[in-house]
Design an enzyme around this catalytic site. Sequence first.
Site, mmCIF file in Angstrom:
data_model
loop_
_atom_site.group_PDB
_atom_site.id
_atom_site.type_symbol
_atom_site.label_atom_id
_atom_site.label_comp_id
_atom_site.label_asym_id
_atom_site.label_seq_id
_atom_site.Cartn_x
_atom_site.Cartn_y
_atom_site.Cartn_z
ATOM 1 N N ASP A 68 -106.103 4.835 -6.581
ATOM 2 C CA ASP A 68 -105.448 4.310 -7.778
ATOM 3 C C ASP A 68 -105.097 5.468 -8.698
ATOM 4 O O ASP A 68 -105.962 6.021 -9.381
ATOM 5 C CB ASP A 68 -106.382 3.322 -8.485
ATOM 6 C CG ASP A 68 -105.767 2.743 -9.746
ATOM 7 O OD1 ASP A 68 -104.569 3.000 -10.012
ATOM 8 O OD2 ASP A 68 -106.486 2.031 -10.483
ATOM 9 N N TYR A 120 -90.508 0.303 -18.263
ATOM 10 C CA TYR A 120 -90.056 1.082 -17.106
ATOM 11 C C TYR A 120 -89.028 2.113 -17.543
ATOM 12 O O TYR A 120 -89.139 3.304 -17.227
ATOM 13 C CB TYR A 120 -89.469 0.152 -16.048
ATOM 14 C CG TYR A 120 -88.964 0.869 -14.821
ATOM 15 C CD1 TYR A 120 -89.846 1.305 -13.839
ATOM 16 C CD2 TYR A 120 -87.603 1.116 -14.638
ATOM 17 C CE1 TYR A 120 -89.398 1.969 -12.712
ATOM 18 C CE2 TYR A 120 -87.139 1.779 -13.506
ATOM 19 C CZ TYR A 120 -88.046 2.200 -12.555
ATOM 20 O OH TYR A 120 -87.597 2.869 -11.440
ATOM 21 N N ALA A 148 -88.487 3.343 -20.519
ATOM 22 C CA ALA A 148 -89.075 4.334 -21.426
ATOM 23 C C ALA A 148 -89.935 5.343 -20.676
ATOM 24 O O ALA A 148 -89.889 6.547 -20.952
ATOM 25 C CB ALA A 148 -89.899 3.632 -22.501
ATOM 26 N N LYS A 195 -89.705 6.182 -17.505
ATOM 27 C CA LYS A 195 -88.876 7.037 -16.659
ATOM 28 C C LYS A 195 -88.157 8.101 -17.497
ATOM 29 O O LYS A 195 -87.968 9.241 -17.037
ATOM 30 C CB LYS A 195 -87.880 6.200 -15.860
ATOM 31 C CG LYS A 195 -88.521 5.391 -14.748
ATOM 32 C CD LYS A 195 -89.248 6.277 -13.749
ATOM 33 C CE LYS A 195 -89.761 5.506 -12.550
ATOM 34 N NZ LYS A 195 -90.430 6.365 -11.556
#
Length: 261
Positions: free
Chosen positions: A63, A166, A168, A170
């Site tokens: 993880d 997502y 933000a 990236k």
Amino acid sequence: MQLSETGRGVLVSGASRGLGRAVARAFAANGDRVAVHYGTRADEARATLASLEGSGHVLVGGDLADPGDAARVVDEAAEALGEAGGGSGIDVLVNNAAVNLPHPLAETPYEEWAALWQRHVSVNLLATANLSHLVARRLIDRGAAGRIVNIGSRGAFRGEPDHPAYGATKAAVHALGQSLAVSLGPHGIGVASVAPGFFATERVASRLTGAEGDAIRAQSPFGRVADPAEIAAAVLWLASPAAEWASGTILDLNGASYLRS
């Protein structure tokens, strides 16, 4: 020390399927040894591993949202790829692991909104930062050149109304890559990012049918979406010795579906 063209040790995060699988296959076909990372999809990761050309490939699970687990993944990958035996260990890191869960603001309760933002930041941004640190420090300690390639997104520039965390995260991955390119260049480590548009994977197959699929394909003047292998080919080039002068770049791979200045 110069980065070799082939025979490198490559860690690909989130390689159980989709783009990660395509990237792992591209490096394996190039003659590199690949550590296939997975979070929870062990069976799919084993299928990726079985599909790779050549030998010396390994499977590592963990993880990446847990900093301790991320460190263990890098330790295990480096050892399996040969570092313990005097080999190269990890020469290339591809930060592909990510989550992309819908959470449009007007429709998402606050508690769910907050939890999903935490998840996106932990996996998409912090795991990328932590893996980059762990791999870069090993390269610096070895006095070796290397490459880090981050998988960003067109959504970092275009906006993602239903997936704002997502988009933000990236965008932050792109900024992180440019900062690391400047700081790691003196050590011979190149860092670059790709910003793909829509590409066809198992996860989005249902969206590519019917009217929605037609609308998605119409975003590009080519009238189609990308194949993951096209994105993987660009990642392979950015990780090559020939691409050192591309360090710091964010390479748009969206079939002219979104043009930024």
